[in-house]
Design a protein around this motif. Structure first.
Motif, PDB file in Angstrom:
ATOM      1  N   UNK A  71     105.932 107.515   7.358  1.00 20.40           N
ATOM      2  CA  UNK A  71     105.232 107.118   6.140  1.00 20.40           C
ATOM      3  C   UNK A  71     104.489 108.274   5.477  1.00 20.40           C
ATOM      4  N   UNK A  72     103.720 109.020   6.280  1.00 17.13           N
ATOM      5  CA  UNK A  72     102.824 110.004   5.679  1.00 17.13           C
ATOM      6  C   UNK A  72     103.569 111.167   5.027  1.00 17.13           C
ATOM      7  N   UNK A  73     104.877 111.316   5.341  1.00 19.67           N
ATOM      8  CA  UNK A  73     105.633 112.405   4.731  1.00 19.67           C
ATOM      9  C   UNK A  73     106.538 111.927   3.596  1.00 19.67           C
ATOM     10  N   UNK A 100      91.790 114.693   0.471  1.00 19.26           N
ATOM     11  CA  UNK A 100      91.124 115.230   1.654  1.00 19.26           C
ATOM     12  C   UNK A 100      92.137 115.433   2.775  1.00 19.26           C
ATOM     13  N   UNK A 101      93.030 114.445   2.931  1.00 22.95           N
ATOM     14  CA  UNK A 101      94.059 114.537   3.959  1.00 22.95           C
ATOM     15  C   UNK A 101      94.969 115.732   3.694  1.00 22.95           C
ATOM     16  N   UNK A 102      95.174 116.045   2.402  1.00 23.82           N
ATOM     17  CA  UNK A 102      96.028 117.187   2.048  1.00 23.82           C
ATOM     18  C   UNK A 102      95.247 118.489   2.016  1.00 23.82           C
ATOM     19  N   UNK A 103      93.992 118.439   2.486  1.00 20.62           N
ATOM     20  CA  UNK A 103      93.149 119.624   2.640  1.00 20.62           C
ATOM     21  C   UNK A 103      92.885 120.345   1.325  1.00 20.62           C
TER      22      UNK A 103
ATOM     23  N   UNK B 165      90.764  94.212  13.319  1.00 20.20           N
ATOM     24  CA  UNK B 165      90.700  95.043  12.126  1.00 20.20           C
ATOM     25  C   UNK B 165      91.976  94.841  11.300  1.00 20.20           C
ATOM     26  N   UNK B 166      91.854  94.648   9.979  1.00 23.96           N
ATOM     27  CA  UNK B 166      93.077  94.450   9.195  1.00 23.96           C
ATOM     28  C   UNK B 166      93.977  95.683   9.244  1.00 23.96           C
ATOM     29  N   UNK B 167      95.280  95.446   9.439  1.00 21.27           N
ATOM     30  CA  UNK B 167      96.243  96.551   9.514  1.00 21.27           C
ATOM     31  C   UNK B 167      96.352  97.310   8.201  1.00 21.27           C
ATOM     32  N   UNK B 168      96.093  96.603   7.108  1.00 17.39           N
ATOM     33  CA  UNK B 168      96.209  97.219   5.780  1.00 17.39           C
ATOM     34  C   UNK B 168      95.503  98.558   5.701  1.00 17.39           C
ATOM     35  N   UNK B 169      94.318  98.638   6.346  1.00 16.89           N
ATOM     36  CA  UNK B 169      93.511  99.846   6.205  1.00 16.89           C
ATOM     37  C   UNK B 169      94.224 101.053   6.789  1.00 16.89           C
ATOM     38  N   UNK B 170      94.795 100.880   7.998  1.00 15.58           N
ATOM     39  CA  UNK B 170      95.519 102.000   8.599  1.00 15.58           C
ATOM     40  C   UNK B 170      96.779 102.321   7.812  1.00 15.58           C
ATOM     41  N   UNK B 171      97.450 101.253   7.355  1.00 17.26           N
ATOM     42  CA  UNK B 171      98.678 101.480   6.599  1.00 17.26           C
ATOM     43  C   UNK B 171      98.368 102.224   5.313  1.00 17.26           C
ATOM     44  N   UNK B 172      97.238 101.865   4.682  1.00 17.59           N
ATOM     45  CA  UNK B 172      96.830 102.584   3.470  1.00 17.59           C
ATOM     46  C   UNK B 172      96.601 104.051   3.791  1.00 17.59           C
ATOM     47  N   UNK B 173      95.960 104.316   4.935  1.00 17.40           N
ATOM     48  CA  UNK B 173      95.687 105.702   5.313  1.00 17.40           C
ATOM     49  C   UNK B 173      96.995 106.463   5.539  1.00 17.40           C
ATOM     50  N   UNK B 174      97.982 105.792   6.169  1.00 17.34           N
ATOM     51  CA  UNK B 174      99.275 106.440   6.401  1.00 17.34           C
ATOM     52  C   UNK B 174      99.963 106.745   5.075  1.00 17.34           C
ATOM     53  N   UNK B 175      99.968 105.751   4.180  1.00 20.93           N
ATOM     54  CA  UNK B 175     100.614 105.970   2.887  1.00 20.93           C
ATOM     55  C   UNK B 175      99.892 107.078   2.127  1.00 20.93           C
ATOM     56  N   UNK B 176      98.585 107.130   2.282  1.00 17.47           N
ATOM     57  CA  UNK B 176      97.811 108.188   1.618  1.00 17.47           C
ATOM     58  C   UNK B 176      98.116 109.566   2.194  1.00 17.47           C
ATOM     59  N   UNK B 177      98.890 109.598   3.271  1.00 22.29           N
ATOM     60  CA  UNK B 177      99.344 110.883   3.787  1.00 22.29           C
ATOM     61  C   UNK B 177      98.714 111.294   5.104  1.00 22.29           C
ATOM     62  N   UNK B 178      97.934 110.413   5.704  1.00 26.29           N
ATOM     63  CA  UNK B 178      97.281 110.780   6.957  1.00 26.29           C
ATOM     64  C   UNK B 178      98.200 110.487   8.142  1.00 26.29           C
ATOM     65  N   UNK B 180      98.881 109.240  12.169  1.00 25.75           N
ATOM     66  CA  UNK B 180      98.366 108.126  12.974  1.00 25.75           C
ATOM     67  C   UNK B 180      97.001 108.463  13.566  1.00 25.75           C
ATOM     68  N   UNK B 181      96.938 109.649  14.162  1.00 28.42           N
ATOM     69  CA  UNK B 181      95.692 110.055  14.814  1.00 28.42           C
ATOM     70  C   UNK B 181      94.591 110.253  13.773  1.00 28.42           C
ATOM     71  N   UNK B 182      94.951 110.833  12.634  1.00 26.21           N
ATOM     72  CA  UNK B 182      93.992 111.031  11.556  1.00 26.21           C
ATOM     73  C   UNK B 182      93.451 109.708  11.063  1.00 26.21           C
ATOM     74  N   UNK B 183      94.348 108.733  10.896  1.00 25.04           N
ATOM     75  CA  UNK B 183      93.927 107.406  10.445  1.00 25.04           C
ATOM     76  C   UNK B 183      93.008 106.767  11.476  1.00 25.04           C
ATOM     77  N   UNK B 184      93.333 106.987  12.752  1.00 20.61           N
ATOM     78  CA  UNK B 184      92.504 106.430  13.821  1.00 20.61           C
ATOM     79  C   UNK B 184      91.099 107.027  13.768  1.00 20.61           C
ATOM     80  N   UNK B 185      91.044 108.343  13.622  1.00 26.00           N
ATOM     81  CA  UNK B 185      89.747 109.026  13.667  1.00 26.00           C
ATOM     82  C   UNK B 185      88.942 108.786  12.394  1.00 26.00           C
ATOM     83  N   UNK B 186      89.607 108.880  11.232  1.00 24.82           N
ATOM     84  CA  UNK B 186      88.861 108.822   9.973  1.00 24.82           C
ATOM     85  C   UNK B 186      88.639 107.408   9.455  1.00 24.82           C
ATOM     86  N   UNK B 187      89.528 106.483   9.777  1.00 24.95           N
ATOM     87  CA  UNK B 187      89.400 105.140   9.212  1.00 24.95           C
ATOM     88  C   UNK B 187      89.062 104.094  10.271  1.00 24.95           C
TER      89      UNK B 187
END
Lengths: 333, 277
Positions: A71-73, A100-103, B165-178, B180-187
């Motif tokens: 997804x992220x790519x 932010x994610x894209x630094x 926790x609603x899955x939407x939030x992590x999925x939004x983070x993934x779509x935003x380009x983060x 899995x680990x980033x989404x876990x830590x930041x969201x």
């Protein structure tokens, strides 16, 4: 950016959710996936986003197969039905998250967040948290987060369904204007045919996981490919008269209701009338058939009273009574 | 009037509950401050006695309780940190990824099953294993054992918080380009931080108070924790009530301070998941 679905299937266990979907979307198009709940439209969108694995078939972006790209790519932006705003971040942080994610450095980030906020008129909200916002404001923030970077396409999953009717119409207009301005390919999922008709450059109507028709809104309305599409698009929906050898379909606006007998008019009984303000829906009984007609706002008739109806013969649609497919025996094709 | 009676009885019940739980603590505190004569006086002087700090001096200056305290802090903090990191990642995987052969459910139950037998069952095997890898009488052995002991608890607690926790939030983070680990830590983690704090407090308390393994795996001052050190003052010839009470009183302080610091999260963490919102 062109998107293509090639014989895409999605199965959960033994249930098929999306069945052999093939769809080619051109660059800059506004595509609406329309269908009742459970028709597979959201699953289709989620497969494109990479949130749902594809069981078989290929999804291509600009000719490249992306089935296995995480997804992220994929560089797509998505607006969720629930908006999915990060509750612990301010609005500015929410909108700036993809950057932010894209630094991207802080100053540039702040500048772009501001520009997008100005575009969507949410600048005064930037320091607040999502829970302090109304539904319409959250909707704008979700949109802002999607357009703050320039993704390859926008995916929208029923983004207006949580808004009240007035706001929905307003946002619909703004969305259309925005998409026109940005010119980015957009795929929009909804069960609301009014949204589909007004927003789409082309509509893909789905039912039970199968694509029923993929065409411009006007063609979908005027030449529905089958009985399901004919029934689903248009409000009130099309009337059907079961006749042999073909089923006839008539839109309510093609039935004229008369208070006096007339040449070629058929007698009908009024079941009930609904005054909408700008028009009146007349529910009629003709023999064993129930029909709905669209009459002028000032039309009045008592229940159980006798009226006469005239059907515009050249506007009748014909469908195969078994398969439901459109039959080109009418003279409009 | 009725409300006043209701409120009055509520306070009365609270007072009884408090007396019940605080009386031993008060007893311990006074013993630690009493001279030996006062300790054994009958009837015991509840409030009027001349306080002395001699037991504290004895415990922390003359004897090695300072070192036991240090060991306890290291072992409790390190094992809690390890259990939280490993357990949170495992819990996230169990809550979010669909594993084949219904492994999500099975693995969760297996993890829980490690807590279904009495701890003493594993004492001898653990002793032998630690002896073979030459970790007896080390802090590392206790950190490893306590981490393992706390893991099932962390996994089950955190799995529940993640699932709510609603899955939407992590999925939004993934779509935003983060990632899995980033989404876990930041969201995700910021949103479950109350749950994380509650879990951390439980782990700390368990590790801090643990006695059995600390006794079995450590025999020298090199890695002795406070509970073992305190119990060690019960000797063949005398029982040092004053020293034991002084050390135990000091042992309460770190946990109390941590619990107070995260109190705000604690209440939310313990009631999270109860009501969605």
């Amino acid at each position: 950016m062109g998107i293509e679905f090639k014989n895409v299937n999605k199965e959960y266990g033994s249930t098929s959710v999306v069945d052999d979907l093939s769809l080619k979307i051109d660059d800059g198009e506004f595509i609406v996936l329309l269908g009742p709940s459970g028709c597979g439209k959201t699953t289709t969108l989620r497969m494109l986003a990479g949130l749902e694995p594809v069981t078989s078939g290929d999804i291509l972006i600009d000719g490249k197969r992306i089935n296995d790209v995480p997804t992220q790519h994929r560089d797509l932006a998505m607006v969720f039905q629930s908006y999915a705003l990060y509750p612990h971040m301010t609005i500015a942080e929410n909108i700036g998250y993809p950057l932010r994610v894209r630094k991207l450095d802080k100053a540039k980030r702040a500048e772009r967040v501001k520009r997008v906020a100005a575009m969507l008129e949410i600048e005064p909200l930037l320091d607040r948290k999502p829970r302090q916002l109304s539904g319409g404001e959250r909707q704008r923030v979700a949109l802002a987060r999607a357009i703050v970077r320039e993704p390859r396409a926008y995916l929208m999953d029923e983004p207006l369904s949580n808004l009240d009717a007035r706001l929905r119409v307003q946002m619909r207009g703004e969305l259309k204007h925005l998409q026109h301005e940005l010119g980015t390919t957009t795929i929009y999922v909804t069960h609301d045919q009014a949204e589909a008709m007004t927003l789409a450059s082309r509509v893909a109507v789905m039912m039970k996981g199968r694509l029923q028709q993929f065409d411009t809104p006007m063609n979908i309305y005027n030449y529905p490919a089958n009985r399901f599409v004919a029934e689903f698009v248009g409000s009130p929906s099309m009337n059907f008269i079961e006749e042999s050898p073909l089923t006839k379909g008539i839109r309510p606006e093609h039935i004229q209701v008369l208070s006096e007998p007339h040449d070629g008019a058929i007698a009908a009984t009024v079941y009930v009338t609904e005054q909408m303000g700008n028009e009146t829906f007349v529910f009629l009984t003709v023999g064993s058939n129930r029909l709905i007609a669209r009459a002028p706002a000032d039309f009045r008739a008592d229940e159980e009273s006798q009226v006469w109806i005239k059907i515009a013969e050249d506007k009748i649609h014909y469908f195969d009574p078994v398969s439901g497919e459109r039959r080109a025996t009418d003279n409009t094709d | 009037m009725r409300r006043k009676i209701a409120q009055g009885s509520r306070y009365a019940l609270l007072t009884v509950a408090l007396l019940f739980s605080l009386a031993p603590a008060y007893w311990m505190l006074t013993i630690s401050l009493k001279t030996e004569v006062d300790q054994f006086a009958s009837p015991p002087p509840w409030f009027s006695f001349t306080p002395t700090l001699e037991h504290y001096y004895d415990a922390f200056v003359t004897r090695g309780f300072g070192e036991y305290l240090f060991t306890s802090v290291i072992v409790a903090v390190a094992s809690t940190a390890c259990a939280l990191v490993i357990g949170t990642l495992a819990a996230y995987a169990l809550a979010r990824f669909e594993l084949p052969w219904r492994l999500n459910r099975r693995l969760s139950l297996w993890i829980l099953s490690t807590r279904m037998f009495p701890a003493i069952v594993t004492a001898v095997p653990l002793f032998l294993m630690m002896r073979d890898v030459q970790l007896l009488n080390t802090r590392a052995s206790l950190i490893i054992v306590y981490t393992g002991f706390n893991l099932p608890f962390v996994v089950w607690m955190m799995r529940g918080f993640f699932a709510d926790l609603p899955r939407d939030l992590e999925e939004a983070a993934l779509v935003d380009g983060d990632s899995r680990l980033g989404a876990l830590v930041r969201v995700v983690l910021p949103l479950v931080s109350p749950g994380l704090a509650a879990t951390a407090v439980f782990c700390l308390i368990v590790s801090w108070n643990e006695f059995l393994f600390a006794l079995v795996l450590t025999q020298t001052d090199a890695a002795m924790t406070l509970p073992v050190g305190i119990a060690g003052r019960v000797t063949q010839y005398e029982i040092k009530w004053g020293v034991m009470s002084a050390a135990a009183t000091v042992a309460i302080i770190p946990i109390l301070m941590f619990a107070l610091a995260v109190q705000k999260y604690l209440v939310r963490g313990l009631s999270m998941g109860a009501v969605k919102g």
